[in-house]
Design an enzyme around this catalytic site. Structure first.
Site, PDB file in Angstrom:
ATOM      1  N   CYS A 151      22.856  45.564 -21.992  1.00 60.20           N
ATOM      2  CA  CYS A 151      23.251  44.620 -20.940  1.00 60.20           C
ATOM      3  C   CYS A 151      23.640  43.280 -21.589  1.00 60.20           C
ATOM      4  O   CYS A 151      22.809  42.637 -22.249  1.00 60.20           O
ATOM      5  CB  CYS A 151      22.108  44.419 -19.953  1.00 60.20           C
ATOM      6  SG  CYS A 151      22.482  43.142 -18.736  1.00 60.20           S
ATOM      7  N   CYS A 184      16.979  44.890 -14.452  1.00 57.85           N
ATOM      8  CA  CYS A 184      18.074  45.726 -14.938  1.00 57.85           C
ATOM      9  C   CYS A 184      17.483  46.632 -16.011  1.00 57.85           C
ATOM     10  O   CYS A 184      16.741  46.176 -16.882  1.00 57.85           O
ATOM     11  CB  CYS A 184      19.159  44.833 -15.537  1.00 57.85           C
ATOM     12  SG  CYS A 184      20.222  45.684 -16.704  1.00 57.85           S
ATOM     13  N   CYS A 211      25.944  44.803 -16.284  1.00 60.51           N
ATOM     14  CA  CYS A 211      26.227  46.018 -17.069  1.00 60.51           C
ATOM     15  C   CYS A 211      26.239  47.274 -16.210  1.00 60.51           C
ATOM     16  O   CYS A 211      26.442  48.366 -16.719  1.00 60.51           O
ATOM     17  CB  CYS A 211      25.217  46.161 -18.195  1.00 60.51           C
ATOM     18  SG  CYS A 211      23.569  46.614 -17.610  1.00 60.51           S
ATOM     19  N   ASP A 239       1.352  10.498   3.374  1.00 57.23           N
ATOM     20  CA  ASP A 239       2.068  11.414   4.259  1.00 57.23           C
ATOM     21  C   ASP A 239       1.024  12.240   5.012  1.00 57.23           C
ATOM     22  O   ASP A 239       0.656  13.326   4.598  1.00 57.23           O
ATOM     23  CB  ASP A 239       2.966  12.311   3.410  1.00 57.23           C
ATOM     24  CG  ASP A 239       4.177  12.758   4.183  1.00 57.23           C
ATOM     25  OD1 ASP A 239       4.299  12.349   5.354  1.00 57.23           O
ATOM     26  OD2 ASP A 239       4.992  13.501   3.625  1.00 57.23           O
ATOM     27  N   TYR A 257      -6.194   1.844   7.183  1.00 56.87           N
ATOM     28  CA  TYR A 257      -5.167   0.854   6.850  1.00 56.87           C
ATOM     29  C   TYR A 257      -5.106  -0.357   7.777  1.00 56.87           C
ATOM     30  O   TYR A 257      -4.389  -1.312   7.504  1.00 56.87           O
ATOM     31  CB  TYR A 257      -3.787   1.474   6.673  1.00 56.87           C
ATOM     32  CG  TYR A 257      -3.170   2.159   7.878  1.00 56.87           C
ATOM     33  CD1 TYR A 257      -2.852   1.473   9.036  1.00 56.87           C
ATOM     34  CD2 TYR A 257      -2.868   3.513   7.811  1.00 56.87           C
ATOM     35  CE1 TYR A 257      -2.262   2.105  10.103  1.00 56.87           C
ATOM     36  CE2 TYR A 257      -2.271   4.165   8.882  1.00 56.87           C
ATOM     37  CZ  TYR A 257      -1.975   3.457  10.033  1.00 56.87           C
ATOM     38  OH  TYR A 257      -1.397   4.076  11.095  1.00 56.87           O
ATOM     39  N   LYS A 265      10.991   3.471   2.085  1.00 65.10           N
ATOM     40  CA  LYS A 265      10.879   4.902   1.836  1.00 65.10           C
ATOM     41  C   LYS A 265      11.383   5.264   0.437  1.00 65.10           C
ATOM     42  O   LYS A 265      12.350   4.673  -0.049  1.00 65.10           O
ATOM     43  CB  LYS A 265      11.697   5.678   2.876  1.00 65.10           C
ATOM     44  CG  LYS A 265      11.161   5.584   4.295  1.00 65.10           C
ATOM     45  CD  LYS A 265       9.796   6.207   4.376  1.00 65.10           C
ATOM     46  CE  LYS A 265       9.406   6.766   5.698  1.00 65.10           C
ATOM     47  NZ  LYS A 265      10.052   7.932   6.171  1.00 65.10           N
ATOM     48  N   LYS A 307       2.317   4.656   1.284  1.00 63.73           N
ATOM     49  CA  LYS A 307       2.358   5.218   2.635  1.00 63.73           C
ATOM     50  C   LYS A 307       1.995   6.697   2.514  1.00 63.73           C
ATOM     51  O   LYS A 307       2.790   7.503   2.031  1.00 63.73           O
ATOM     52  CB  LYS A 307       3.755   5.041   3.234  1.00 63.73           C
ATOM     53  CG  LYS A 307       3.803   5.450   4.680  1.00 63.73           C
ATOM     54  CD  LYS A 307       5.121   5.033   5.304  1.00 63.73           C
ATOM     55  CE  LYS A 307       5.138   5.294   6.788  1.00 63.73           C
ATOM     56  NZ  LYS A 307       4.855   6.672   7.159  1.00 63.73           N
ATOM     57  N   CYS A 362      22.980  46.682 -11.934  1.00 63.59           N
ATOM     58  CA  CYS A 362      23.048  45.356 -12.566  1.00 63.59           C
ATOM     59  C   CYS A 362      24.451  44.756 -12.406  1.00 63.59           C
ATOM     60  O   CYS A 362      25.444  45.417 -12.728  1.00 63.59           O
ATOM     61  CB  CYS A 362      22.686  45.497 -14.041  1.00 63.59           C
ATOM     62  SG  CYS A 362      22.962  43.984 -14.964  1.00 63.59           S
ATOM     63  N   GLU A 404       0.851  -1.199   0.000  1.00 58.62           N
ATOM     64  CA  GLU A 404       0.000   0.000   0.000  1.00 58.62           C
ATOM     65  C   GLU A 404       0.877   1.236   0.000  1.00 58.62           C
ATOM     66  O   GLU A 404       1.918   1.248   0.671  1.00 58.62           O
ATOM     67  CB  GLU A 404      -0.824   0.086   1.294  1.00 58.62           C
ATOM     68  CG  GLU A 404      -1.960  -0.864   1.415  1.00 58.62           C
ATOM     69  CD  GLU A 404      -2.454  -0.902   2.862  1.00 58.62           C
ATOM     70  OE1 GLU A 404      -3.227  -0.028   3.259  1.00 58.62           O
ATOM     71  OE2 GLU A 404      -2.024  -1.810   3.598  1.00 58.62           O
TER      72      GLU A 404
HETATM   73  O1  I6G Z   1       2.117   4.641   9.767  1.00 62.99           O
HETATM   74  C1  I6G Z   1       1.535   3.726   9.011  1.00 62.99           C
HETATM   75  C2  I6G Z   1       1.181   4.036   7.726  1.00 62.99           C
HETATM   76  C3  I6G Z   1       0.577   3.085   6.925  1.00 62.99           C
HETATM   77  C4  I6G Z   1       1.296   2.433   9.535  1.00 62.99           C
HETATM   78  C5  I6G Z   1       0.690   1.472   8.710  1.00 62.99           C
HETATM   79  C6  I6G Z   1       0.336   1.828   7.388  1.00 62.99           C
HETATM   80  O2  I6G Z   1      -0.243   0.873   6.651  1.00 62.99           O
HETATM   81  C7  I6G Z   1      -0.554   1.183   5.309  1.00 62.99           C
HETATM   82  N1  I6G Z   1       0.455   0.244   9.200  1.00 62.99           N
HETATM   83  C8  I6G Z   1       0.805  -0.047  10.443  1.00 62.99           C
HETATM   84  C9  I6G Z   1       0.556  -1.407  10.936  1.00 62.99           C
HETATM   85  C10 I6G Z   1       1.396   0.901  11.271  1.00 62.99           C
HETATM   86  N2  I6G Z   1       1.639   2.140  10.809  1.00 62.99           N
HETATM   87  C11 I6G Z   1       1.787   0.576  12.642  1.00 62.99           C
END
Ligand code: I6G
Length: 705
Positions: free
Chosen positions: A462, A456, A441, A143, A251, A344, A141, A438, A139
């Site tokens: 220039c 300028c 020039c 942010d 998740y 990551k 991750k 400038c 999956e």
């Molecule tokens: O921080 C997390 C992001 C996404 C997760 C996670 C996750 O699963 C898609 N799954 C677990 C089990 C944990 N943190 C602890």
């Protein structure tokens, strides 16, 4: 923030003790800034490095382990403003992997542990061998901010942040405002007590909207969508949260109690996610179950390509062992499950040193401060320069020579300085001053009222502006002079062989051949390319003149409207504003340009040297541009085409009246996608933009020509 060490070993290297102590203090501070204040000071990559260094030192010196080490902790203590809630099951975090090797190590650890744990069990060898091709769920991750949602009899009763993993903040009122969090679940198989975990995030489009509004109101913009999501969730007034267009993606589950009789709770992670979706949660559409660690790597590569086109920010991929019973066998280690890992992506933000600032002069005289940086690997490339845009940006950042700065490079976007790490500022630094004249020039630098940019005032006296004007004239979309790159233009000007674009047309082979790294053959090729460039199109010629704000599309509109150069030179603002896409500001720039005698002379001389183009069918005054068949349509081209180049396809579409843009949005009517279309194709699919292949494009051309 200091810890007492239990000194069990008599011989202890004081420098190690000191380093561990310093790392713990620093990590505690960054945890607080990141989790409690939503105001991180260093990029994630630097945080990860500090944490890894601490973990390595603690692994080498286990006697120095301490119960309050940040290496054992997730997040930071909650803020006082919200009621604190203890999680019934701790909310752990995930271990990270940064390379394919670390993923292979993870897979090996998992398989070895499963084999060892089940050595004496009733499992036969066939089952044990099956671990070699273990099933993982992949999956993206997201942010965002991890949350726990508690449902009693299918009704949302509480929403809690992760906090320090043990205790979080009660943000129930705020999570209730998030559209994709169901207040009541649907289905007749819902456990009486259910905890759903997931990530609350701010989609990229919402982030841009929030920051635009912040800048307009004079508020500080958020540094990234994660911070924007965190800041929006931490509002004491949930009406503000409601306006921030947050989303939630589930998740996993935490507490599950009171499963109805006759109901079997799913036995794989994938099936749990599907169940969550049936109950009313959003789950990630990119989620896939795959077999074996190699398939995980393939998934990673595919998602890396899709990443820029996704409507939300992701910073990696999470892999989980699919079988819940194997997850239970594997268990947990300190702060993370053994059955999951986050791979990551290369960091898009990094820290480096600001070595100096130079002021560049552009084609229109705009002065751009450019930061010279200690080279740093970020977003997959080594970056040693970053633009500081203009003086407003310089003021906002207050970056000074010697500062430690955070650089961001995402996708193909040019690198940017995001912020300065003030805690690392050296003692003696000076605020940046813009020059008054400038740097090339020495002409005075001026600011047109209402404009942010400083310019300028030297115009074509220039040297920098002359060079940029010639580079633009020769560029691919203008006169397309093959082989006349930026370096060569600089040499020609520096060696005083040319002073303007007209001089290109009376260069002689000997003079060019005498330049450094040029020989007779290259000089002849260059002159031949200059000769070839004379046969152009009216639209290209207008574009090559470098009139401010006259890009390719405007040049094309001007060419179609006027049909010939004399009509264009005789035009005025009133006439110009009638033309598609031309407003009063651009009209003013055009009139400024054509009314200057030096420009009229330049055009005359170019024509005398033989620059020419096929006759253009002039659009008569009562002619309506809507007569072109694709006039209201916007196309995007992506990937490679076989029978023509993308530029040729673009020109043909434009000749039929279409607008061709570089990125897919809701306004795009069609994406033309060839092999390698990548993230634009993903985006088009996610926005339901129709996709044409090359054959369909050619059929379209046939239809209209
Ligand atoms: O921080 C997390 C992001 C996404 C997760 C996670 C996750 O699963 C898609 N799954 C677990 C089990 C944990 N943190 C602890």
């Amino acid at each position: 923030m200091t810890q007492e060490f239990k000194q069990t070993s008599p011989i202890q290297d004081p420098s190690v003790i000191h380093e561990i102590q310093a790392l713990r203090d620093e990590l505690h501070r960054h945890n607080y800034l990141y989790y409690a204040l939503d105001n991180p000071e260093i990029p994630d990559a630097e945080y990860d490095r500090l944490l890894r260094r601490l973990q390595a030192l603690e692994a080498e010196n286990p006697e120095l382990l301490s119960a309050d080490s940040p290496s054992l902790k997730v997040g930071s203590a909650p803020l006082d403003a919200f009621t604190q809630v203890a999680h019934k099951l701790p909310m752990l975090s995930l271990d990270n992997a940064f390379s394919d090797e670390e993923m292979l190590d993870f897979n090996k650890r998992v398989i070895d542990r499963l084999n060892n744990s089940l050595k004496n069990s009733e499992l036969d060898n066939t089952t044990k061998e099956a671990f070699e091709s273990l099933e993982y769920v992949c999956e993206p991750k997201l942010d965002g901010i991890a949350v726990s949602l508690l449902y009693a009899e299918g009704v949302l009763v509480m929403g809690v942040t992760r906090g320090d993993g043990t205790t979080g903040e009660d943000i129930t009122a705020n999570v209730r405002t998030v559209g994709s969090i169901p207040l009541r679940l649907t289905g007749d198989d819902i456990p009486s007590e259910l905890e759903v975990r997931g990530e609350i995030y701010m989609p990229k489009a919402a982030f841009e909207k929030v920051n635009k509004a912040a800048l307009k109101n004079g508020d500080k913009p958020f540094v990234n969508p994660r911070n924007a999501a965190a800041g929006s969730l931490r509002q004491l007034d949930s009406k503000i949260t409601a306006k921030r267009s947050l989303e939630m993606c589930a998740y996993s589950v935490g507490i599950v109690e009171g499963i109805k009789e006759g109901v079997n709770f799913p036995e794989t992670h994938e099936k749990i996610l599907v169940k969550l979706s049936e109950w009313g949660f959003r789950i990630n559409q990119e989620m896939r179950a795959v077999t074996g660690i190699n398939a995980c790597a393939t998934y990673y590569n595919k998602l890396s390509e899709k990443r820029d086109g996704l409507p939300y920010e992701i910073d990696g991929i999470v892999y989980k062992v699919n079988s819940i019973s194997l997850q239970k066998t594997l268990g947990f280690i300190s702060r993370a499950p053994r059955w999951a890992i986050a791979r990551k992506f290369p960091a898009q933000e990094e820290m480096t040193q600001l070595l100096g600032i130079e002021f560049q002069v552009g084609r229109t005289g705009a002065i751009t401060p450019v930061a010279r940086l200690e080279p740093v690997f970020v977003g997959g490339v080594t970056v040693s320069n970053a633009t500081l845009h203009n003086q407003d940006e310089v003021k906002r950042l207050d970056a000074r020579v010697g500062d430690t700065v955070i650089i961001r490079r995402a996708g193909d976007v040019i690198p940017q300085i995001v912020s300065v790490v003030l805690s690392r500022r050296p003692e003696q630094t000076d605020a940046l001053c813009f020059p008054e004249s400038c740097p090339v020039c020495d002409s005075p630098i001026v600011q047109v009222p209402g404009e942010v940019v400083l310019r300028c005032s030297g115009g074509l006296i220039c040297g920098a502006q002359v060079k940029e004007a010639i580079k633009h004239f020769a560029s691919r979309k203008a006169m397309d002079i093959d082989g006349l790159g930026d370096k060569l233009v600089e040499q020609l000007v520096d060696e005083k062989l040319i002073k303007s674009v007209v001089d290109l047309y009376h260069l002689d082979v000997e003079a060019v051949a005498s330049l450094e790294r040029m020989g007779k053959k290259s000089a002849e090729n260059l002159l031949a390319a200059i000769e070839t460039s004379k046969a152009t199109s009216f639209a290209r010629f207008i574009y090559s003149l470098g009139i401010r704000e006259v890009g390719e599309a405007t040049a094309r509109n001007l060419a179609q409207y006027f049909g010939d150069i004399n009509s264009l030179l005789a035009s005025d603002e009133e006439t110009l504003v009638v033309i598609n896409d031309i407003g009063p500001i651009v009209a003013r720039f055009i009139v400024d340009f054509i009314s200057q005698e030096s420009n009229q002379l330049l055009i005359k001389q170019l024509l005398e040297h033989g620059v020419n183009w096929p006759e253009v069918k002039k659009q008569s005054d009562d002619d309506d541009s809507n007569e072109l068949p694709l006039v209201d349509k916007t196309y995007v081209l992506s990937g490679s085409l076989f029978s023509l180049t993308r530029d040729q396809a673009k020109e043909k579409l434009q000749a039929l009246g279409a607008t061709v843009t570089g990125s897919v949005s809701k306004k795009t009517d069609y994406l033309v996608a060839g092999p390698g279309a990548g993230s634009k194709l993903t985006k088009a699919e996610s926005l339901s933009v129709p996709v044409l292949d090359e054959d369909q494009l050619l059929a379209l051309f046939d239809e209209y020509t």
